[in-house]
Design a protein around this motif. Structure first.
Motif, PDB file in Angstrom:
ATOM      1  N   ARG A  29       0.814  -1.208   0.000  1.00 45.15           N
ATOM      2  CA  ARG A  29       0.000   0.000   0.000  1.00 45.15           C
ATOM      3  C   ARG A  29       0.852   1.264   0.000  1.00 45.15           C
ATOM      4  O   ARG A  29       0.518   2.255  -0.650  1.00 45.15           O
ATOM      5  CB  ARG A  29      -0.907   0.002   1.225  1.00 45.15           C
ATOM      6  CG  ARG A  29      -1.823   1.206   1.303  1.00 45.15           C
ATOM      7  CD  ARG A  29      -2.736   1.120   2.504  1.00 45.15           C
ATOM      8  NE  ARG A  29      -3.573  -0.086   2.440  1.00 45.15           N
ATOM      9  CZ  ARG A  29      -4.435  -0.426   3.395  1.00 45.15           C
ATOM     10  NH1 ARG A  29      -4.525   0.305   4.500  1.00 45.15           N
ATOM     11  NH2 ARG A  29      -5.166  -1.509   3.262  1.00 45.15           N
ATOM     12  N   GLY A  30       1.978   1.223   0.702  1.00 52.27           N
ATOM     13  CA  GLY A  30       2.808   2.425   0.810  1.00 52.27           C
ATOM     14  C   GLY A  30       3.342   2.890  -0.528  1.00 52.27           C
ATOM     15  O   GLY A  30       3.366   4.092  -0.822  1.00 52.27           O
ATOM     16  N   TRP A  31       3.783   1.962  -1.360  1.00 54.30           N
ATOM     17  CA  TRP A  31       4.329   2.347  -2.662  1.00 54.30           C
ATOM     18  C   TRP A  31       3.227   2.889  -3.576  1.00 54.30           C
ATOM     19  O   TRP A  31       3.443   3.842  -4.310  1.00 54.30           O
ATOM     20  CB  TRP A  31       5.027   1.162  -3.310  1.00 54.30           C
ATOM     21  CG  TRP A  31       6.282   0.773  -2.563  1.00 54.30           C
ATOM     22  CD1 TRP A  31       7.133   1.625  -1.910  1.00 54.30           C
ATOM     23  CD2 TRP A  31       6.791  -0.542  -2.374  1.00 54.30           C
ATOM     24  NE1 TRP A  31       8.159   0.916  -1.329  1.00 54.30           N
ATOM     25  CE2 TRP A  31       7.978  -0.423  -1.603  1.00 54.30           C
ATOM     26  CE3 TRP A  31       6.393  -1.818  -2.778  1.00 54.30           C
ATOM     27  CZ2 TRP A  31       8.751  -1.509  -1.229  1.00 54.30           C
ATOM     28  CZ3 TRP A  31       7.163  -2.900  -2.418  1.00 54.30           C
ATOM     29  CH2 TRP A  31       8.335  -2.749  -1.649  1.00 54.30           C
ATOM     30  N   ALA A  32       2.060   2.292  -3.532  1.00 62.23           N
ATOM     31  CA  ALA A  32       0.939   2.802  -4.332  1.00 62.23           C
ATOM     32  C   ALA A  32       0.541   4.200  -3.871  1.00 62.23           C
ATOM     33  O   ALA A  32       0.241   5.078  -4.681  1.00 62.23           O
ATOM     34  CB  ALA A  32      -0.249   1.850  -4.233  1.00 62.23           C
ATOM     35  N   LEU A  33       0.554   4.424  -2.563  1.00 64.75           N
ATOM     36  CA  LEU A  33       0.212   5.747  -2.027  1.00 64.75           C
ATOM     37  C   LEU A  33       1.243   6.792  -2.447  1.00 64.75           C
ATOM     38  O   LEU A  33       0.902   7.957  -2.679  1.00 64.75           O
ATOM     39  CB  LEU A  33       0.108   5.685  -0.505  1.00 64.75           C
ATOM     40  CG  LEU A  33      -1.109   4.939   0.058  1.00 64.75           C
ATOM     41  CD1 LEU A  33      -1.035   4.890   1.588  1.00 64.75           C
ATOM     42  CD2 LEU A  33      -2.406   5.619  -0.384  1.00 64.75           C
ATOM     43  N   ALA A  34       2.507   6.393  -2.548  1.00 69.31           N
ATOM     44  CA  ALA A  34       3.544   7.328  -2.983  1.00 69.31           C
ATOM     45  C   ALA A  34       3.273   7.805  -4.404  1.00 69.31           C
ATOM     46  O   ALA A  34       3.409   9.001  -4.709  1.00 69.31           O
ATOM     47  CB  ALA A  34       4.918   6.675  -2.894  1.00 69.31           C
ATOM     48  N   ALA A  36       0.328   7.848  -5.910  1.00 63.88           N
ATOM     49  CA  ALA A  36      -0.882   8.680  -5.867  1.00 63.88           C
ATOM     50  C   ALA A  36      -0.559  10.077  -5.334  1.00 63.88           C
ATOM     51  O   ALA A  36      -1.095  11.089  -5.823  1.00 63.88           O
ATOM     52  CB  ALA A  36      -1.944   8.008  -4.998  1.00 63.88           C
ATOM     53  N   ALA A  37       0.341  10.143  -4.348  1.00 63.98           N
ATOM     54  CA  ALA A  37       0.733  11.440  -3.792  1.00 63.98           C
ATOM     55  C   ALA A  37       1.444  12.280  -4.845  1.00 63.98           C
ATOM     56  O   ALA A  37       1.266  13.504  -4.911  1.00 63.98           O
ATOM     57  CB  ALA A  37       1.631  11.234  -2.574  1.00 63.98           C
ATOM     58  N   THR A 354       2.518   7.022 -13.708  1.00 63.92           N
ATOM     59  CA  THR A 354       2.242   8.087 -12.737  1.00 63.92           C
ATOM     60  C   THR A 354       2.436   9.465 -13.364  1.00 63.92           C
ATOM     61  O   THR A 354       1.576  10.348 -13.249  1.00 63.92           O
ATOM     62  CB  THR A 354       3.180   7.937 -11.526  1.00 63.92           C
ATOM     63  OG1 THR A 354       2.945   6.676 -10.903  1.00 63.92           O
ATOM     64  CG2 THR A 354       2.948   9.054 -10.521  1.00 63.92           C
TER      65      THR A 354
END
Length: 508
Positions: A29-34, A36-37, A354
């Motif tokens: 989840r952390g890498w996907a959130l990065a 998205a951020a 991205t």
């Protein structure tokens, strides 16, 4: 004693490694959130700029929205203001004259607040010479041979094209000939021996054109601003072939004061014997700043938006390295060099998507907001818009692979993140502020040149900052620099890891 190369399991083949690395990435989840951020930061900052942009102009009708930019023959935004002493030329012919003197006035920063500081002198791209053009309508095709303030003799045509002649700054003879659609410019030191500067073709040139002498001068360039400048040239030894009328005088492109009558910085001409002393201000050139807001301004937050991508790329390596999942043995484990290559493909592909999402949203939406607020927009072709959008995605991918390579080399997440930010983000921010623009030539931040939506022209002086649209490298050359850094970092990391894995295991 003999030796053999051990058989490796199927997990060492590249396709299964690639699938495994992709599974790791999408399930964390952390890498996907990065990622998205990154999109959120880039789009939010870009739309914030677009929503807050308001441009107004003072014209003869008072203050209001700025008009759409003047467009030249090839669709580029242009400036077309000069003083013109001319005659109609029907069919073929020529004009010859000597520019015997060139002076001017420049407004410098005020030494005393409120008191204009105007000095004698000419700016480097002040121009005086011979001009033939389709008509007096602004933005129409033309060709000119001229003496400049500090760039010698030049042959320029259709605003975007510039050919250097000799490095003369003193008195100079000039000649311009027209034969059908072909216009040729010449220069001479004595009016006897002539040297061709260039020959150009102005497609569709009508039978009757305007030919004569002109003078103009772009503004004196201050930091992030331009101020009044004017050029005065003395023409003598004037001869015409193919035209024999009376001289006409036009201050082409002159703007009016708010009263709608008084010319703003008017030009003029004085006749003295066989001499014509012509004074003009403005420019005949691409409008790199004055032509409207640029599409690449929507990506001004792209550098900050890259930070989450860089962090994600580094941690994609260091998270497993800390847990000992990237190692040099046992022999059945995936080869660390191939494993790193698989990680680079996954990180690069995800970063590309991205960047593509971020630029694909902020560019068209931001431009629509600028237009809705009645801002003038620099002309943008579909090909250029596509290059800016896809180019930013490629830059994002290259930056991510660079960060991954740095992480594999230093093996310390904090240090790798700091290096990546220092190499990619910091130089861009410094250049945006007008500081050390040369960093965009020698650091991975050079890749931001791929987002340039308005070319940098050698014959137009601009403030060396990204706000002014200045990139020291062409778009693809800048991206190549970033890709080169990424390839070197990743290649070095793979080479280091390959050396740590023995190619043969002894058998006893």
């Amino acid at each position: 004693m003999s030796s053999f190369t051990p058989h490796r399991s199927g997990q060492d083949r590249f396709p299964p490694l690639l699938r495994a690395e992709w599974t790791k990435f999408r399930t964390a989840r952390g890498w996907a959130l990065a990622m998205a951020a990154s999109v959120l930061v880039t789009v939010s900052l870009g739309l914030l700029i677009a929503g807050g942009a308001r441009t107004t102009c003072v014209t003869g009708k008072g203050e209001g929205p700025c008009p759409a930019p003047l467009v030249g023959p090839d669709g580029t935004a242009v400036k077309d203001k000069y003083y013109f002493v001319h005659q109609p030329l029907k069919g073929n012919g020529s004009i010859t004259a000597r520019v015997s003197d060139m002076t001017g006035q420049i407004r410098l920063p005020d030494a005393v607040p409120g008191v204009r500081n105007v000095k004698e002198g000419v700016v480097p791209w002040a121009k005086a010479g011979l001009l033939v053009r389709q008509s007096l309508k602004e933005g129409t095709p033309y060709a000119a041979v001229m003496l400049t303030g500090d760039h010698g003799v030049r042959m320029q045509y259709n605003f975007t094209h510039d050919v250097p002649g000799g490095p003369h700054n003193g008195p100079q003879w000039l000649r311009l000939t027209r034969s059908g659609d072909t216009v040729t410019g010449y220069e001479s030191d004595d009016g006897k021996a002539w040297t061709e500067v260039s020959t150009v073709k102005l497609t569709g040139l009508p039978e009757t054109v305007e030919i004569g002498m002109f003078a103009t001068s772009p503004g004196a360039l201050w930091t992030m601003a331009k101020a009044f400048a004017q050029a005065t040239a003395t023409f003598d030894q004037i001869t015409l072939e193919g035209a024999n009328g009376s001289w006409r005088r036009d201050d082409v492109g002159v703007s009016m004061e708010s009263d709608g009558k008084t010319p703003h910085h008017p030009g003029g001409v004085v006749e003295s014997g066989d001499k014509l002393i012509v004074t003009g201000g403005g420019d005949i050139a691409p409008a790199t700043v004055e032509g409207g807001l640029r599409a690449d301004l929507m990506l001004i937050g792209g550098a900050v938006g890259l930070i989450p991508v860089l962090v994600g790329a580094v941690t994609f390596f260091t998270a497993e390295h800390r847990r000992g999942l990237i190692r040099t043995g046992p022999p059945a484990a995936p080869h660390p060099a191939r494993l790193l290559a698989a990680k680079a493909v996954v990180v690069g592909a995800v970063a590309f998507v991205t960047g593509l999402v971020a630029s694909g949203v902020v560019i068209p939406v931001g431009l629509a907001m600028l237009r809705a607020n009645q801002n003038p927009i620099q002309p943008l072709t579909l090909a250029t818009e596509f290059r800016v959008i896809v180019g930013f995605a490629a830059l994002t991918a290259a930056a991510a692979v660079l960060a991954l390579g740095l992480a594999a080399l230093v093996k310390r997440g904090v240090i790798a993140i700091g290096l990546a930010v220092a190499l990619v983000v910091v130089p861009y921010l410094l250049a945006t502020a007008g500081l050390a623009p040369w960093l965009l030539m020698i650091t991975p931040a050079a890749g931001f040149a791929i987002t340039q939506s308005v070319p940098t022209f050698a014959h137009v002086d601009v403030d060396p900052s990204l706000i002014g649209g200045y990139y020291p490298l062409p778009p693809w050359a800048g991206l190549a620099v970033t890709c080169g850094y990424a390839a070197i970092a990743l290649g070095a990391a793979i080479a280091v890891r390959r050396r740590k894995v023995p190619g043969q295991v002894p058998l006893t």
